[in-house]
Write a protein that holds these residues in place. Structure first.
Motif, PDB file in Angstrom:
ATOM      1  N   LEU A 183      -2.635   6.001  10.955  1.00 57.36           N
ATOM      2  CA  LEU A 183      -3.938   5.413  11.271  1.00 57.36           C
ATOM      3  C   LEU A 183      -3.868   3.892  11.171  1.00 57.36           C
ATOM      4  CD1 LEU A 183      -6.989   5.535  11.794  1.00 57.36           C
ATOM      5  CD2 LEU A 183      -7.313   5.829   9.317  1.00 57.36           C
ATOM      6  N   THR A 184      -3.193   3.400  10.146  1.00 53.01           N
ATOM      7  CA  THR A 184      -3.064   1.955   9.943  1.00 53.01           C
ATOM      8  C   THR A 184      -2.385   1.289  11.133  1.00 53.01           C
ATOM      9  OG1 THR A 184      -2.889   2.303   7.554  1.00 53.01           O
ATOM     10  CG2 THR A 184      -2.177   0.171   8.390  1.00 53.01           C
ATOM     11  N   LEU A 185      -1.276   1.857  11.578  1.00 52.43           N
ATOM     12  CA  LEU A 185      -0.541   1.261  12.693  1.00 52.43           C
ATOM     13  C   LEU A 185      -1.274   1.433  14.021  1.00 52.43           C
ATOM     14  CD1 LEU A 185       3.110   2.242  11.721  1.00 52.43           C
ATOM     15  CD2 LEU A 185       2.001   0.027  11.467  1.00 52.43           C
ATOM     16  N   PHE A 233      -5.408  -3.864   7.962  1.00 50.24           N
ATOM     17  CA  PHE A 233      -4.489  -3.259   6.996  1.00 50.24           C
ATOM     18  C   PHE A 233      -5.164  -2.913   5.681  1.00 50.24           C
ATOM     19  CE2 PHE A 233      -1.300  -4.690   9.958  1.00 50.24           C
ATOM     20  CZ  PHE A 233      -0.342  -3.699   9.869  1.00 50.24           C
ATOM     21  N   SER A 234      -6.219  -3.608   5.347  1.00 44.66           N
ATOM     22  CA  SER A 234      -6.972  -3.233   4.156  1.00 44.66           C
ATOM     23  C   SER A 234      -7.668  -1.890   4.369  1.00 44.66           C
ATOM     24  CB  SER A 234      -8.007  -4.313   3.815  1.00 44.66           C
ATOM     25  OG  SER A 234      -7.364  -5.524   3.469  1.00 44.66           O
ATOM     26  N   PHE A 238       0.803  -1.225   0.000  1.00 44.75           N
ATOM     27  CA  PHE A 238       0.000   0.000   0.000  1.00 44.75           C
ATOM     28  C   PHE A 238       0.839   1.281   0.000  1.00 44.75           C
ATOM     29  CE2 PHE A 238      -3.419  -2.783   1.656  1.00 44.75           C
ATOM     30  CZ  PHE A 238      -4.449  -2.394   0.806  1.00 44.75           C
ATOM     31  N   PHE A 239       2.058   1.215   0.545  1.00 42.87           N
ATOM     32  CA  PHE A 239       2.823   2.442   0.702  1.00 42.87           C
ATOM     33  C   PHE A 239       4.123   2.376  -0.098  1.00 42.87           C
ATOM     34  CE2 PHE A 239       0.088   2.051   4.484  1.00 42.87           C
ATOM     35  CZ  PHE A 239      -0.643   3.224   4.350  1.00 42.87           C
ATOM     36  N   SER A 254      -6.068   1.466   2.650  1.00 40.42           N
ATOM     37  CA  SER A 254      -6.933   2.178   1.700  1.00 40.42           C
ATOM     38  C   SER A 254      -7.055   3.654   2.051  1.00 40.42           C
ATOM     39  CB  SER A 254      -8.326   1.539   1.679  1.00 40.42           C
ATOM     40  OG  SER A 254      -8.238   0.189   1.255  1.00 40.42           O
ATOM     41  N   SER A 255      -6.873   3.993   3.341  1.00 38.72           N
ATOM     42  CA  SER A 255      -6.957   5.395   3.759  1.00 38.72           C
ATOM     43  C   SER A 255      -5.733   6.187   3.328  1.00 38.72           C
ATOM     44  CB  SER A 255      -7.108   5.478   5.285  1.00 38.72           C
ATOM     45  OG  SER A 255      -5.877   5.147   5.925  1.00 38.72           O
ATOM     46  N   GLY A 256      -4.649   5.480   3.035  1.00 38.68           N
ATOM     47  CA  GLY A 256      -3.421   6.156   2.644  1.00 38.68           C
ATOM     48  C   GLY A 256      -2.669   6.774   3.801  1.00 38.68           C
ATOM     49  N   ASN A 257      -3.057   6.445   5.037  1.00 38.27           N
ATOM     50  CA  ASN A 257      -2.458   7.040   6.235  1.00 38.27           C
ATOM     51  C   ASN A 257      -1.770   5.954   7.051  1.00 38.27           C
ATOM     52  OD1 ASN A 257      -1.844   8.259   8.690  1.00 38.27           O
ATOM     53  ND2 ASN A 257      -3.725   9.455   8.741  1.00 38.27           N
TER      54      ASN A 257
END
Length: 496
Positions: A385-387, A374-375, A240-241, A379-382
């Motif tokens: 927030l993911t972690l 993680f999906s 994603f990143f 998807s948020s691109g942040n």
């Protein structure tokens, strides 16, 4: 808990040396390699970690269980055969389709280094089964020195490789060489057991493989799910990143998990041996579970509180200004990693109590939860927030796992809940001066001084209020110094 802390002390003596040397050398490594190269190396290690878990088909857990050493040696040889087979298959797949894997993660650089994957997997598998055998034979000195050699030689070769040419190869090849040297050293610990090889036979290997078939059928699948749940963040962050974001995450995990894993692994190995012994002698494990779990909470919670307060300043000072983001990631992940630290050692009960089906269920549930987390976060691109979602979910999942194991062991929840509540409140109270100092933005070295004083105060409180910890520590001291030098301690009542 007799001799538990003594064996743990023997094993952690070496791991503490490895921890200190590893931490001292990591800042050198971070000043040679960029976050992007760390990301590439982390993806390599994540792929390898998944393969290592399945390499022995989980039969390495069986090494500790048989009453006879002859049976354990047959299982040991069975593990070697499985590891060699896995490495061969991995060689065909990952070398043959290297470019495809590079395209999958949008990281073409990784394709150039997958040729080292089978070698790393083979020696990692051998390292795991040697850990099992040396723990069974209570040869913690050899095991401890092997851990030190792995840690130190890995960092030295990574630094040396980076001085020759800066690329992910230095990080990857350093890991391969360090592990190889450690395995060759640990093999010396088997000299006393060479005669047991005469008892190895194809027939007995087959019998034991069938006897413990639930380990590959359920335990191996669960171990694979467990490894995937640990490595999925690296795969998803790469997907994603970018390699740079993955590099920040890799350093955050390395810095926190290096001391945590070394000490935690030592605790797990000694706990597994003691729990297996208690089960064979008494038919139950509730005593050792209750004593170990509550003391893990007491000893482990305060360093994590300090780390949450100081993480960003520590990373900037130790690893360089370029790694501030990694410090932020580490602060976010710290609560989850604390939950892992206090629960992970007792997860060996899945093997001791032969609860492979339950182990599988927990691991599949965890893996599914991480895919969702993680999906959504990816998807948020942040990445922050993911972690954050990952850390919160991790605390919940490991909390549920802990509750199940405590119930199955018959230890009861009361002691663990009281220990967590009491020591969390105590940690917050003792760390208040450090919180105030950080809020006032005092100089970093002054913050370290306050943290050191707070640490001494906390552990002195633990020492004088926990009779079991005090008696075990005093017992070790009595064994280390001449009797005539401890008379004054007896006068103070320290040995009561």
């Amino acid at each position: 808990m007799a001799s538990f802390l003594s064996n743990l002390f023997k094993l952690t003596t070496g791991t503490m040396i490895a921890q200190v040397v590893g931490i001292l050398l990591i800042p050198v490594v971070t000043r040679i390699y960029s976050p992007e190269f760390f990301g590439v190396a982390q993806l390599f290690l994540s792929i390898a970690a998944v393969l290592v878990v399945i390499s022995s088909l989980s039969y390495h857990y069986v090494i500790m269980l048989p009453e006879k050493d002859e049976d354990s040696m047959n299982v040991f040889v069975l593990c070697i055969v499985c590891i060699l087979g896995t490495s061969t298959v991995a060689s065909a797949i990952f070398i043959g389709f290297a470019d495809w894997f590079g395209a999958l993660f949008e990281m073409p650089l990784i394709a150039d280094y997958l040729i080292w994957l089978p070698i790393f997997v083979a020696f990692s598998g051998l390292f795991v089964i040697l850990n099992g055998w040396l723990s069974r034979k209570v040869r913690y000195g050899v095991l401890s020195r092997g851990i030190v050699m792995n840690s130190v030689s890995t960092r030295v070769f990574q630094i040396g490789g980076g001085l020759i040419t800066v690329s992910p190869l230095g990080l990857i090849l350093g890991s391969v060489v360090g592990l190889t040297l450690a395995v060759l050293f640990m093999l010396q610990g088997l000299k006393e057991d060479i005669t047991l090889l005469k008892t190895v036979s194809t027939r007995r290997i087959r019998e034991l493989a069938v006897r413990y078939r639930e380990f590959p059928l359920y335990g191996n699948t669960a171990s694979l799910a467990n490894s995937m749940s640990w490595e999925l963040p690296a795969f998803m962050l790469a997907y994603f990143f970018s390699p740079t974001i993955l590099g920040y995450y890799a350093l955050a995990m390395m810095a926190v998990r290096l001391p945590m894993t070394m000490v935690g692994t030592a605790i797990s190995q000694v706990f597994y041996q003691k729990a297996s012994e208690e089960k064979n002698l008494t038919g139950g494990v509730q005593t050792v579970v209750q004593e170990v779990h509550t003391r893990l909470i007491a000893v482990g919670i305060f360093p994590f509180i300090l780390f949450i307060i100081l993480a960003e300043d520590l990373f900037t000072f130790v690893f360089g200004a370029d790694w501030l983001t990694a410090g932020t990631y580490a602060r976010i992940l710290a609560p989850w990693l604390f939950a892992v630290f206090i629960v992970s050692p007792i997860t060996t009960l899945f093997g001791v109590l032969e609860r492979q089906k339950a182990f599988l269920l927990f691991e599949v549930m965890t893996l599914c939860a991480w895919v969702v987390v993680f999906s959504v976060g990816g998807s948020s691109g942040n990445p922050l927030l993911t972690l954050s979602l990952f850390s919160i979910g991790g605390m919940l999942m490991w909390g549920v796992r802990s509750a199940y194991l405590i119930r199955e062991s018959g230890a009861g929840y009361r002691g663990s809940v009281l220990s967590l509540t009491r020591h969390l409140l105590l940690s917050i109270l003792v760390s208040l001066p450090l919180v105030l100092a950080a809020f006032l933005e005092l100089p970093f070295f002054l913050l370290l001084g306050i943290a050191g004083i707070s640490t001494v105060a906390y552990y002195l409180l633990i020492f004088f209020t926990d009779t079991l910890v005090r008696s075990e520590v005093m017992g070790m001291i009595q064994g280390l110094i001449p009797p005539e030098h401890i008379d004054w301690m007896k006068r103070l009542g320290l040995f009561r």
